[in-house]
Design a protein around this motif. Structure first.
Motif, PDB file in Angstrom:
ATOM      1  N   PHE A  88       0.852  -1.185   0.000  1.00  0.00           N
ATOM      2  CA  PHE A  88       0.000   0.000   0.000  1.00  0.00           C
ATOM      3  C   PHE A  88       0.893   1.242   0.000  1.00  0.00           C
ATOM      4  N   PRO A  89       0.458   2.306  -0.650  1.00  0.00           N
ATOM      5  CA  PRO A  89       1.312   3.501  -0.745  1.00  0.00           C
ATOM      6  C   PRO A  89       1.541   4.145   0.612  1.00  0.00           C
ATOM      7  N   SER A  90       2.711   4.755   0.747  1.00  0.00           N
ATOM      8  CA  SER A  90       2.999   5.478   1.986  1.00  0.00           C
ATOM      9  C   SER A  90       2.269   6.824   1.957  1.00  0.00           C
ATOM     10  N   ASP A  91       2.068   7.355   3.132  1.00  0.00           N
ATOM     11  CA  ASP A  91       1.354   8.626   3.267  1.00  0.00           C
ATOM     12  C   ASP A  91       2.034   9.423   4.376  1.00  0.00           C
ATOM     13  N   SER A  92       2.425  10.637   4.057  1.00  0.00           N
ATOM     14  CA  SER A  92       3.123  11.471   5.042  1.00  0.00           C
ATOM     15  C   SER A  92       2.242  11.823   6.239  1.00  0.00           C
ATOM     16  N   GLN A  93       0.933  11.658   6.111  1.00  0.00           N
ATOM     17  CA  GLN A  93       0.018  11.962   7.214  1.00  0.00           C
ATOM     18  C   GLN A  93      -0.065  10.828   8.239  1.00  0.00           C
ATOM     19  N   ARG A  94       0.399   9.644   7.864  1.00  0.00           N
ATOM     20  CA  ARG A  94       0.343   8.498   8.774  1.00  0.00           C
ATOM     21  C   ARG A  94       1.597   8.443   9.640  1.00  0.00           C
ATOM     22  N   THR A  95       1.400   8.038  10.877  1.00  0.00           N
ATOM     23  CA  THR A  95       2.557   7.878  11.761  1.00  0.00           C
ATOM     24  C   THR A  95       3.162   6.476  11.629  1.00  0.00           C
ATOM     25  N   VAL A  96       2.366   5.519  11.185  1.00  0.00           N
ATOM     26  CA  VAL A  96       2.823   4.141  10.981  1.00  0.00           C
ATOM     27  C   VAL A  96       2.405   3.702   9.587  1.00  0.00           C
ATOM     28  N   GLU A  97       3.323   3.086   8.872  1.00  0.00           N
ATOM     29  CA  GLU A  97       3.016   2.608   7.529  1.00  0.00           C
ATOM     30  C   GLU A  97       2.232   1.299   7.582  1.00  0.00           C
ATOM     31  N   ILE A  98       1.492   1.031   6.527  1.00  0.00           N
ATOM     32  CA  ILE A  98       0.710  -0.200   6.429  1.00  0.00           C
ATOM     33  C   ILE A  98       1.655  -1.357   6.097  1.00  0.00           C
ATOM     34  N   PRO A  99       1.536  -2.484   6.808  1.00  0.00           N
ATOM     35  CA  PRO A  99       2.396  -3.630   6.502  1.00  0.00           C
ATOM     36  C   PRO A  99       2.149  -4.168   5.087  1.00  0.00           C
ATOM     37  N   GLN A 100       3.177  -4.758   4.507  1.00  0.00           N
ATOM     38  CA  GLN A 100       3.007  -5.465   3.240  1.00  0.00           C
ATOM     39  C   GLN A 100       2.389  -6.813   3.568  1.00  0.00           C
ATOM     40  N   VAL A 101       1.517  -7.287   2.686  1.00  0.00           N
ATOM     41  CA  VAL A 101       0.793  -8.534   2.947  1.00  0.00           C
ATOM     42  C   VAL A 101       1.143  -9.564   1.878  1.00  0.00           C
ATOM     43  N   LEU A 102       1.428 -10.789   2.318  1.00  0.00           N
ATOM     44  CA  LEU A 102       1.704 -11.900   1.408  1.00  0.00           C
ATOM     45  C   LEU A 102       0.422 -12.687   1.172  1.00  0.00           C
ATOM     46  N   VAL A 103       0.112 -12.896  -0.105  1.00  0.00           N
ATOM     47  CA  VAL A 103      -1.084 -13.638  -0.481  1.00  0.00           C
ATOM     48  C   VAL A 103      -0.651 -14.846  -1.302  1.00  0.00           C
ATOM     49  N   GLU A 104      -1.111 -16.032  -0.917  1.00  0.00           N
ATOM     50  CA  GLU A 104      -0.762 -17.265  -1.621  1.00  0.00           C
ATOM     51  C   GLU A 104      -1.298 -17.195  -3.050  1.00  0.00           C
ATOM     52  N   SER A 105      -0.475 -17.579  -4.010  1.00  0.00           N
ATOM     53  CA  SER A 105      -0.801 -17.352  -5.418  1.00  0.00           C
ATOM     54  C   SER A 105      -1.926 -18.232  -5.958  1.00  0.00           C
ATOM     55  N   GLU A 106      -2.184 -19.372  -5.363  1.00  0.00           N
ATOM     56  CA  GLU A 106      -3.244 -20.257  -5.867  1.00  0.00           C
ATOM     57  C   GLU A 106      -4.599 -19.976  -5.210  1.00  0.00           C
ATOM     58  N   SER A 107      -4.595 -19.830  -3.898  1.00  0.00           N
ATOM     59  CA  SER A 107      -5.859 -19.723  -3.156  1.00  0.00           C
ATOM     60  C   SER A 107      -6.268 -18.295  -2.824  1.00  0.00           C
ATOM     61  N   ASN A 108      -5.328 -17.353  -2.954  1.00  0.00           N
ATOM     62  CA  ASN A 108      -5.538 -15.959  -2.524  1.00  0.00           C
ATOM     63  C   ASN A 108      -5.715 -15.826  -1.016  1.00  0.00           C
ATOM     64  N   ASP A 109      -5.272 -16.818  -0.256  1.00  0.00           N
ATOM     65  CA  ASP A 109      -5.284 -16.735   1.198  1.00  0.00           C
ATOM     66  C   ASP A 109      -4.050 -15.966   1.658  1.00  0.00           C
ATOM     67  N   VAL A 110      -4.202 -15.186   2.710  1.00  0.00           N
ATOM     68  CA  VAL A 110      -3.065 -14.462   3.279  1.00  0.00           C
ATOM     69  C   VAL A 110      -2.190 -15.462   4.023  1.00  0.00           C
ATOM     70  N   ILE A 111      -0.881 -15.412   3.722  1.00  0.00           N
ATOM     71  CA  ILE A 111       0.045 -16.355   4.354  1.00  0.00           C
ATOM     72  C   ILE A 111       1.084 -15.655   5.228  1.00  0.00           C
ATOM     73  N   GLY A 112       1.049 -14.317   5.283  1.00  0.00           N
ATOM     74  CA  GLY A 112       1.995 -13.610   6.133  1.00  0.00           C
ATOM     75  C   GLY A 112       2.014 -12.120   5.847  1.00  0.00           C
ATOM     76  N   HIS A 113       2.934 -11.461   6.536  1.00  0.00           N
ATOM     77  CA  HIS A 113       3.062 -10.002   6.371  1.00  0.00           C
ATOM     78  C   HIS A 113       4.487  -9.571   6.711  1.00  0.00           C
ATOM     79  N   LEU A 114       4.774  -8.346   6.343  1.00  0.00           N
ATOM     80  CA  LEU A 114       6.047  -7.718   6.679  1.00  0.00           C
ATOM     81  C   LEU A 114       5.725  -6.339   7.236  1.00  0.00           C
ATOM     82  N   LEU A 115       6.020  -6.161   8.529  1.00  0.00           N
ATOM     83  CA  LEU A 115       5.755  -4.870   9.159  1.00  0.00           C
ATOM     84  C   LEU A 115       6.657  -3.812   8.578  1.00  0.00           C
ATOM     85  N   SER A 116       6.136  -2.620   8.403  1.00  0.00           N
ATOM     86  CA  SER A 116       6.932  -1.500   7.891  1.00  0.00           C
ATOM     87  C   SER A 116       7.782  -0.948   9.016  1.00  0.00           C
ATOM     88  N   GLU A 117       8.889  -0.353   8.631  1.00  0.00           N
ATOM     89  CA  GLU A 117       9.782   0.226   9.630  1.00  0.00           C
ATOM     90  C   GLU A 117       9.597   1.707   9.735  1.00  0.00           C
TER      91      GLU A 117
END
Length: 117
Positions: A88-117
């Motif tokens: 998701f795009p960053s926004d200077s108005q946010r104090t915390v960025e939105i984590p990146q989300v991993l979605v499994e390519s076959e089922s479209n189920d979420v399999i994990g995330h990466l917290l923003s720094e």
């Protein structure tokens, strides 16, 4: 003659390097598939209470990656597999960025995330 050969070899090398460094293109992915992947990420972020109210996902990007140990996975068996990463795009108005989300390519189920720094 030698200049032409050197020029041709140089052009070939440049094209090979540029071609190898480009990220995956989703131009062949149907819009409905993109929307389903993004919606899976949005639902996950909403459930985790990590999605700002003003985020609608219209600016989100999707990229194909190989899952590695940087991500917090729901199950370690997904490491080394192909998945979609939704950013998701960053926004200077946010104090915390939105984590990146991993979605499994076959089922479209979420399999994990990466917290923003």
């Amino acid at each position: 003659m030698i200049r032409t050969s050197l020029f041709t070899a140089l052009c070939f090398a440049i094209f090979m390097l540029v071609g190898c460094t480009q990220t995956s293109s989703l131009s062949s992915m149907p819009p409905d598939d993109e929307k389903a992947i993004i919606n899976s990420a949005i639902e996950y972020l909403n459930n985790m209470d990590w999605l700002p109210i003003d985020e609608d996902g219209k600016q989100a990007t999707i990229q194909s990656i190989t899952v590695d140990d940087r991500f917090e996975l729901v199950d370690s068996r997904f490491e080394g597999t192909q998945a979609w990463i939704v950013t998701f795009p960053s926004d200077s108005q946010r104090t915390v960025e939105i984590p990146q989300v991993l979605v499994e390519s076959e089922s479209n189920d979420v399999i994990g995330h990466l917290l923003s720094e």
